[in-house]
Design a protein around this motif. Structure first.
Motif, PDB file in Angstrom:
ATOM      1  N   LYS A   1      59.929  38.010   5.316  1.00  9.94           N
ATOM      2  CA  LYS A   1      61.334  38.413   5.115  1.00  9.94           C
ATOM      3  C   LYS A   1      62.177  38.082   6.333  1.00  9.94           C
ATOM      4  CE  LYS A   1      60.328  41.927   1.688  1.00  9.94           C
ATOM      5  NZ  LYS A   1      59.341  42.995   1.851  1.00  9.94           N
TER       6      LYS A   1
ATOM      7  N   LEU B   1      53.241  41.169  20.147  1.00  8.03           N
ATOM      8  CA  LEU B   1      53.750  40.780  18.819  1.00  8.03           C
ATOM      9  C   LEU B   1      52.680  40.927  17.746  1.00  8.03           C
ATOM     10  CD1 LEU B   1      55.774  37.608  19.861  1.00  8.03           C
ATOM     11  CD2 LEU B   1      56.685  39.867  19.259  1.00  8.03           C
TER      12      LEU B   1
ATOM     13  N   GLU C   1      50.443  40.990  14.854  1.00  9.12           N
ATOM     14  CA  GLU C   1      50.361  40.352  13.547  1.00  9.12           C
ATOM     15  C   GLU C   1      51.607  39.569  13.168  1.00  9.12           C
ATOM     16  OE1 GLU C   1      50.220  43.517  14.266  1.00  9.12           O
ATOM     17  OE2 GLU C   1      51.955  44.476  13.340  1.00  9.12           O
ATOM     18  N   ILE C   2      52.721  39.733  13.878  1.00  4.36           N
ATOM     19  CA  ILE C   2      53.904  38.961  13.477  1.00  4.36           C
ATOM     20  C   ILE C   2      54.035  37.638  14.235  1.00  4.36           C
ATOM     21  CG2 ILE C   2      55.194  41.010  12.678  1.00  4.36           C
ATOM     22  CD1 ILE C   2      56.974  40.659  15.226  1.00  4.36           C
TER      23      ILE C   2
ATOM     24  N   SER D   1      57.014  35.968  12.273  1.00  2.05           N
ATOM     25  CA  SER D   1      57.298  36.048  10.836  1.00  2.05           C
ATOM     26  C   SER D   1      56.819  37.404  10.391  1.00  2.05           C
ATOM     27  CB  SER D   1      56.530  34.972  10.071  1.00  2.05           C
ATOM     28  OG  SER D   1      56.768  33.708  10.621  1.00  2.05           O
ATOM     29  N   GLY D   2      57.687  38.148   9.771  1.00  2.00           N
ATOM     30  CA  GLY D   2      57.285  39.499   9.406  1.00  2.00           C
ATOM     31  C   GLY D   2      58.023  40.028   8.201  1.00  2.00           C
ATOM     32  N   SER D   3      57.745  41.286   7.898  1.00  2.00           N
ATOM     33  CA  SER D   3      58.311  41.846   6.678  1.00  2.00           C
ATOM     34  C   SER D   3      59.462  42.803   6.952  1.00  2.00           C
ATOM     35  CB  SER D   3      57.218  42.539   5.867  1.00  2.00           C
ATOM     36  OG  SER D   3      56.610  43.521   6.652  1.00  2.00           O
ATOM     37  N   SER D   4      59.804  42.989   8.201  1.00  2.00           N
ATOM     38  CA  SER D   4      60.933  43.870   8.489  1.00  2.00           C
ATOM     39  C   SER D   4      61.732  43.286   9.649  1.00  2.00           C
ATOM     40  CB  SER D   4      60.413  45.272   8.853  1.00  2.00           C
ATOM     41  OG  SER D   4      61.407  45.970   9.583  1.00  2.00           O
TER      42      SER D   4
ATOM     43  N   HIS E   1      62.125  45.771  12.659  1.00  2.00           N
ATOM     44  CA  HIS E   1      60.912  45.953  13.456  1.00  2.00           C
ATOM     45  C   HIS E   1      60.605  44.708  14.276  1.00  2.00           C
ATOM     46  CE1 HIS E   1      59.190  49.222  10.519  1.00  2.00           C
ATOM     47  NE2 HIS E   1      60.189  49.673  11.259  1.00  2.00           N
ATOM     48  N   ASP E   2      60.737  43.552  13.635  1.00  2.00           N
ATOM     49  CA  ASP E   2      60.356  42.306  14.312  1.00  2.00           C
ATOM     50  C   ASP E   2      61.274  42.035  15.493  1.00  2.00           C
ATOM     51  OD1 ASP E   2      58.681  42.323  12.197  1.00  2.00           O
ATOM     52  OD2 ASP E   2      59.275  40.381  11.376  1.00  2.00           O
TER      53      ASP E   2
ATOM     54  N   GLU F   1      62.903  44.162  17.179  1.00  2.00           N
ATOM     55  CA  GLU F   1      62.593  45.118  18.240  1.00  2.00           C
ATOM     56  C   GLU F   1      61.373  44.665  19.042  1.00  2.00           C
ATOM     57  OE1 GLU F   1      62.498  49.226  16.787  1.00  2.00           O
ATOM     58  OE2 GLU F   1      61.168  49.718  18.461  1.00  2.00           O
ATOM     59  N   LYS F   2      60.338  44.256  18.328  1.00  2.00           N
ATOM     60  CA  LYS F   2      59.125  43.796  19.023  1.00  2.00           C
ATOM     61  C   LYS F   2      59.437  42.593  19.907  1.00  2.00           C
ATOM     62  CE  LYS F   2      55.507  45.377  15.790  1.00  2.00           C
ATOM     63  NZ  LYS F   2      55.832  45.527  14.370  1.00  2.00           N
TER      64      LYS F   2
ATOM     65  N   ARG G   1      42.791  40.542   4.868  1.00  6.53           N
ATOM     66  CA  ARG G   1      43.609  40.331   6.049  1.00  6.53           C
ATOM     67  C   ARG G   1      43.115  39.158   6.894  1.00  6.53           C
ATOM     68  NH1 ARG G   1      46.609  43.757   9.278  1.00  6.53           N
ATOM     69  NH2 ARG G   1      47.242  42.729  11.196  1.00  6.53           N
TER      70      ARG G   1
ATOM     71  N   GLY H   1      54.214  43.663  -0.966  1.00  2.00           N
ATOM     72  CA  GLY H   1      55.603  43.328  -0.677  1.00  2.00           C
ATOM     73  C   GLY H   1      56.152  44.098   0.516  1.00  2.00           C
ATOM     74  N   MET H   2      55.860  45.384   0.581  1.00  2.42           N
ATOM     75  CA  MET H   2      56.500  46.201   1.608  1.00  2.42           C
ATOM     76  C   MET H   2      55.697  46.309   2.900  1.00  2.42           C
ATOM     77  SD  MET H   2      58.047  49.231  -0.843  1.00  2.42           S
ATOM     78  CE  MET H   2      58.820  50.180   0.482  1.00  2.42           C
ATOM     79  N   LEU H   3      54.388  46.137   2.813  1.00  5.88           N
ATOM     80  CA  LEU H   3      53.583  46.246   4.036  1.00  5.88           C
ATOM     81  C   LEU H   3      53.357  44.882   4.679  1.00  5.88           C
ATOM     82  CD1 LEU H   3      50.946  48.860   2.818  1.00  5.88           C
ATOM     83  CD2 LEU H   3      52.892  49.245   4.353  1.00  5.88           C
ATOM     84  N   GLY H   4      53.434  43.840   3.860  1.00 10.50           N
ATOM     85  CA  GLY H   4      53.342  42.483   4.385  1.00 10.50           C
ATOM     86  C   GLY H   4      52.148  42.287   5.295  1.00 10.50           C
ATOM     87  N   GLU H   5      52.434  41.845   6.512  1.00 10.26           N
ATOM     88  CA  GLU H   5      51.394  41.434   7.456  1.00 10.26           C
ATOM     89  C   GLU H   5      50.527  42.577   7.965  1.00 10.26           C
ATOM     90  OE1 GLU H   5      54.619  41.159   7.762  1.00 10.26           O
ATOM     91  OE2 GLU H   5      55.217  42.401   9.449  1.00 10.26           O
TER      92      GLU H   5
ATOM     93  N   SER I   1      46.851  47.818   9.441  1.00  8.10           N
ATOM     94  CA  SER I   1      46.447  47.617  10.837  1.00  8.10           C
ATOM     95  C   SER I   1      47.576  46.852  11.489  1.00  8.10           C
ATOM     96  CB  SER I   1      45.171  46.778  10.929  1.00  8.10           C
ATOM     97  OG  SER I   1      44.172  47.299  10.103  1.00  8.10           O
TER      98      SER I   1
ATOM     99  N   SER J   1      50.394  46.479  15.243  1.00  4.22           N
ATOM    100  CA  SER J   1      50.508  46.561  16.696  1.00  4.22           C
ATOM    101  C   SER J   1      51.516  47.621  17.146  1.00  4.22           C
ATOM    102  CB  SER J   1      50.885  45.199  17.271  1.00  4.22           C
ATOM    103  OG  SER J   1      52.064  44.744  16.662  1.00  4.22           O
TER     104      SER J   1
ATOM    105  N   HIS K   1      56.226  51.603  13.925  1.00  6.22           N
ATOM    106  CA  HIS K   1      56.662  50.688  12.858  1.00  6.22           C
ATOM    107  C   HIS K   1      55.762  50.787  11.629  1.00  6.22           C
ATOM    108  CE1 HIS K   1      58.736  47.779  15.943  1.00  6.22           C
ATOM    109  NE2 HIS K   1      59.421  48.885  15.741  1.00  6.22           N
TER     110      HIS K   1
ATOM    111  N   LYS L   1      56.696  51.886   7.799  1.00  3.03           N
ATOM    112  CA  LYS L   1      56.500  51.024   6.624  1.00  3.03           C
ATOM    113  C   LYS L   1      55.663  51.729   5.566  1.00  3.03           C
ATOM    114  CE  LYS L   1      56.882  46.399   8.766  1.00  3.03           C
ATOM    115  NZ  LYS L   1      56.579  46.243  10.192  1.00  3.03           N
TER     116      LYS L   1
END
Ligand SMILES: Cc1cc2nc3c(=O)[nH]c(=O)nc-3n(C[C@H](O)[C@H](O)[C@H](O)COP(=O)(O)OP(=O)(O)OC[C@H]3O[C@@H](n4cnc5c(N)ncnc54)[C@H](O)[C@@H]3O)c2cc1C
Ligand SMILES: Cc1cc2nc3c(=O)[nH]c(=O)nc-3n(C[C@H](O)[C@H](O)[C@H](O)COP(=O)(O)OP(=O)(O)OC[C@H]3O[C@@H](n4cnc5c(N)ncnc54)[C@H](O)[C@@H]3O)c2cc1C
Lengths: 535, 535
Positions: A291, A317, A319-320, A357-360, A363-364, A366-367, B229, B315-319, B357, B359, B363, B367
């Protein structure tokens, strides 16, 4: 505009040439019917129309530069042509002009003299062609987008060129699982667009995306820019359809994430560079489209700081983190000089490109902000810029992705694609600069740092045996001493086949030769490639 | 205590038996010298001391239950024993009592009658053993932790058992890259602990972790609980050392993330179930240990809601989504009845376990909370509980991980491990309940939903040919009709080798047989396994 992240960052306007696109090649509109382009309108070889290939002095014929003997294959006869015409009417190309581009590699370093290019549309046609070639003892060179870096994609002598360019149909896409099944000749960028429209992304991405075929990617086990996050094709490719040397169709085109029924045959063909079979279709799992994507482009004062920046990014970072690429200051000069791209940050000895690349988005950001503050405050990074919107993201990426192109405009390129312990990754570049002195025009280092993968490139006005002698086997021996790989992702093709022994023991080489003999007993598939000539 | 997430959630106290541990097996303290346990103190076969194997009625000899003929291998002679004793002094086991456990599989469904168990410590010893067996035409059964589910890990007749139990040394660990190199006999859970202390995790995890060996995991291409994962071993295993049938040592034990020099031979051995070579060492890349792990255990009113919950999570938890497992209400009853585990939520037709899981604890919690609110409010989930501290996380995991054990206590288990289109995953369970009626004690479904992987299990008081006839080939045909896999992750071993054809075409089976003939021309390695007997 690219957003400066913090006030002390460079706020110069970035882009000298506003109209350029992420993909540098004059990408052809290849006939992906289901991807929305009617087939009729394309000129047969449009997909090969690189400016870097067209024009310029004629490339030396491969056997004139390299010590290689033609093996006793048959020569294509009028009867063969007639037989091919029967199998694929209207798609047997013998026009010398059209053949020219398919005989020369992207780097313009090797040239074959094939007299015929075949353009099948279906696996059945590929099967019939190979059955004929097998019976007639005709050597065959499978060709995808012809963007390969090691001379594997063009004939060495007069091999029949078997192109996947017209095998460009999407067969199915499952929009819950993200599993794509398509023919081998689909262009990576077309596929990217196709799955992105459905909220997924391809698990691989590379600078050649506008031309390379998914079949070619699988045949070379391409790594590329997303390897760090989505891993190797050995995990993401779920199934393959392959036509064997004798024309037998091997259908392992499953769309299952897990299947432990017997040996995983498709693995033999991934990375086999057209020497064990012709890949005709691919099933591959695509990750959901993230996203939020952020790219930061940073200047570092030294290689130690590049490494430390990587560690910081990986730690913070997690997982993103989706890419961590580096390039040296010479690379930046070359993309500036040859492609008129402008450096978006202060001049620095090294640059890194960090992608998340992340889902929020929140959050991303901020990280990433935390990371950037940390690397700036600790002096690991001296300047940087960040982008989130797609156009700017692509602009930053271009600096990294177009290095290959810039190099090819700089002269003859001696290319090395090495896996090395990350701590020693850049030592070889420094070492070579001293070793080569003014004999080299440029010695540059860049690559997929997150994967321990260095692209070491040396340019010169022209090919020179003396320079080659100064480079080889030196580079390979250096790499072997570090227990590295003499080909991290490009494969061995024609140009590197004799250095296999630097990274693999004799027992392994023998087994590879047995595998080749088992699958292609007559050796008609891409001869002179991948494996060293047998004694 | 497990934290109830929102007030309407179940707040009952969860655990009937407070002292239990995540790993159900009476895990032996195997002699991983560098992992901190002195070697001397272990009884040779402690690692096989499952309560489910010890005691109970004698398991029927395999050839008495299954139609299989002994192939004309030699029989172990006194001279052979003397030769083995020369190679591995003191580690040639012929004591019938000690041999008993190695002759019977974990499920107690097959039994061989081997007279000798060999316990090498080094690859060189394995090489010498195989050289001897090859010359003498002695069949060999490689054995890891003997937790395999398809009868591959024990002899069918009198094959020599070659155990990796004493090959349990960590060779190296790189604490920046997370690359672990170790001998094949390291127990997965020991490795997990070892890398966790260094802030990494193993890329795979499974219920058998307390006993299974990393070599066995690679030999079966085990999937498990982190596949969703971290993907398949085909991507995370970087290198292997393998001893071939004739004793040749193939060293592909590289520690490089990328290496495209020639064919990737290690892939042939991943998932080959001991039929192509004996894996003696493994190089594997470990992901960084996530800073935050959350587990939610949820009750769903129907399978459609399970699927919808999965989509929502993805969809909402993604990575950060790291596992999505499901189990039906019968599974919950069985872990309650046989293992005294208590259901932490309201009784429901289905349960799912969602793990994240990531980092950043903040956050991730945000989520997950959003997801849980959404699934509760929309009625996809009717009750749930969540845990973040390690002990509680393990408690929730046990409900899922210990199902296999509970089943094995319920009676004779007919086990199917299928890949199916996720939408139809549970249909077969419902269908079979009707089909089998009271002939079955229980028909249960659970598994790795996120990977489309169903574990379908049928229990009965005892083995019954009639029940088997009602199940097979019905289950396989049903699966083939859905273009699924008749073995998603367990492999084919002895019990499933004849159903390969349901998931692979004849051309593929022929190629597999050629590969076997190439690598093991005398067929001494794990005969009667993986491939159907040749006509
Ligand atoms: C600008 C640029 C950037 C690049 N970046 C990367 C990168 O980041 N990572 C990376 O790994 N590589 C990279 N490459 C090289 C890479 O190998 C190719 O781009 C790509 O994977 C090859 O695909 P292709 O379709 O062009 O194959 P080709 O070049 O046509 O062929 C490559 C090899 O595969 C064989 N082959 C092709 N199609 C088939 C088939 N259907 N069946 C069997 N064999 C086949 C050929 O015989 C040949 O040996 C880059 C190249 C360029 C020009
Ligand atoms: C409670 C439980 C839960 C499980 N959960 C899962 C799961 O989630 N996912 C999953 O995929 N599997 C699962 N399994 C089955 C799985 O196959 C095994 O647990 C594991 O991967 C096998 O390892 P092992 O060391 O016990 O091998 P073994 O059982 O000893 O052997 C398995 C096969 O591999 C061969 N083999 C073993 N070691 C070697 C070697 N060094 N070289 C060559 N061949 C060798 C054997 O000959 C045999 O064919 C589970 C099993 C149990 C009992």
């Amino acid at each position: 505009m690219v957003l400066p992240l913090v006030s002390r960052w460079s706020a110069r306007v970035l882009w000298a040439s506003p109209g350029w696109r992420r993909t540098y090649t004059q990408r052809a509109c290849v006939g992906l019917k289901r991807l929305g382009c009617p087939r009729g309108v394309y000129s047969p070889l449009a997909h090969r129309a690189y400016s870097v290939v067209a024009g310029g002095p004629e490339v030396t014929l491969t056997p004139e530069r390299y010590p290689v003997q033609r093996l006793p294959f048959s020569t294509v006869s009028e009867e063969d042509l007639a037989a091919f015409e029967c199998i694929i009417p209207g798609r047997v190309i013998t026009d010398p002009e059209q053949l020219q581009t398919c005989n020369v590699d992207w780097l313009k370093t090797v040239r074959g003299c094939s007299k015929v290019l075949l353009r099948p549309q279906t696996s059945e046609e590929v099967s019939q062609i190979l059955r004929h070639c097998y019976k007639r003892n005709l050597a065959v060179n499978p060709q995808g987008g012809n963007t390969g870096m090691v001379g594997g994609s063009v004939p060495v002598f007069d091999e029949v060129i078997l192109s996947t360019a017209l095998m460009n149909q999407v067969i199915s896409f499952h929009d819950v699982s993200g599993i794509l099944v398509c023919q081998a000749g689909c262009v990576l960028e077309e596929l990217s667009r196709y799955v992105q429209e459905r909220d997924f992304i391809m698990p691989l991405d590379l600078g050649a995306k506008g031309s390379c075929h998914i079949g070619g990617n699988v045949a070379t086990n391409a790594g590329g820019l997303r390897f760090l996050r989505y891993g190797s094709l050995r995990g993401t490719v779920l199934g393959l359809e392959v036509v064997l040397a004798d024309g037998t169709i091997l259908n392992c085109l499953t769309s299952l994430r897990k299947d432990n029924t017997g040996y995983d045959l498709k693995q033999m063909f991934i990375g086999s560079e057209g020497t064990l079979g012709v890949i005709t279709a691919v099933s591959i799992v695509c990750p959901p489209r993230p996203k939020a994507v952020n790219v930061a482009f940073l200047g570092c004062p030294g290689f130690a700081e590049v490494l430390q920046t990587f560690r910081t990014c990986r730690g913070m970072l997690g997982e993103i983190l989706s890419a961590f690429e580096f390039m040296d200051t010479e690379c930046m000069q070359l993309v500036g000089q040859h492609l008129q791209l402008t450096n978006p940050v202060q001049e620095s000895p090294f640059y890194v490109l960090v992608e998340t690349s992340g889902s929020s988005a929140g959050h991303d950001a901020e990280k990433l902000t935390n990371v950037l503050e940390q690397v700036l405050n600790s002096g690991l990074v001296t300047d940087g810029t960040m982008a989130t919107d797609q156009r700017k993201v692509q602009m930053l990426w271009a600096l990294r992705e177009r290095i290959t192109e810039a190099l090819s405009r700089d002269g003859y390129v001696f290319k090395y694609d090495l896996s090395l312990p990350v701590e020693r990754l850049y030592d070889l570049v420094i070492d070579l600069r001293t070793r080569l002195g003014p004999r080299a025009k440029h010695v540059v280092g860049y690559g997929h740092l997150g994967d321990g993968n260095l692209h070491l490139n040396v340019t010169a006005e022209a090919f020179s045996r003396e320079l080659l002698g100064a480079l080889e086997p030196y580079v390979y021996a250096w790499t072997a001493e570090q227990r590295g790989s003499v080909s991290a992702e490009h494969g061995l093709g024609f140009k590197k086949k004799d250095v296999l022994g630097y990274s693999k023991p004799p027992v392994a080489v023998t087994l590879m030769q047995q595998l080749k003999a088992m699958l292609d007993p007559e050796g008609i598939l891409n001869p002179y490639k991948t494996l060293p000539a047998q004694a």
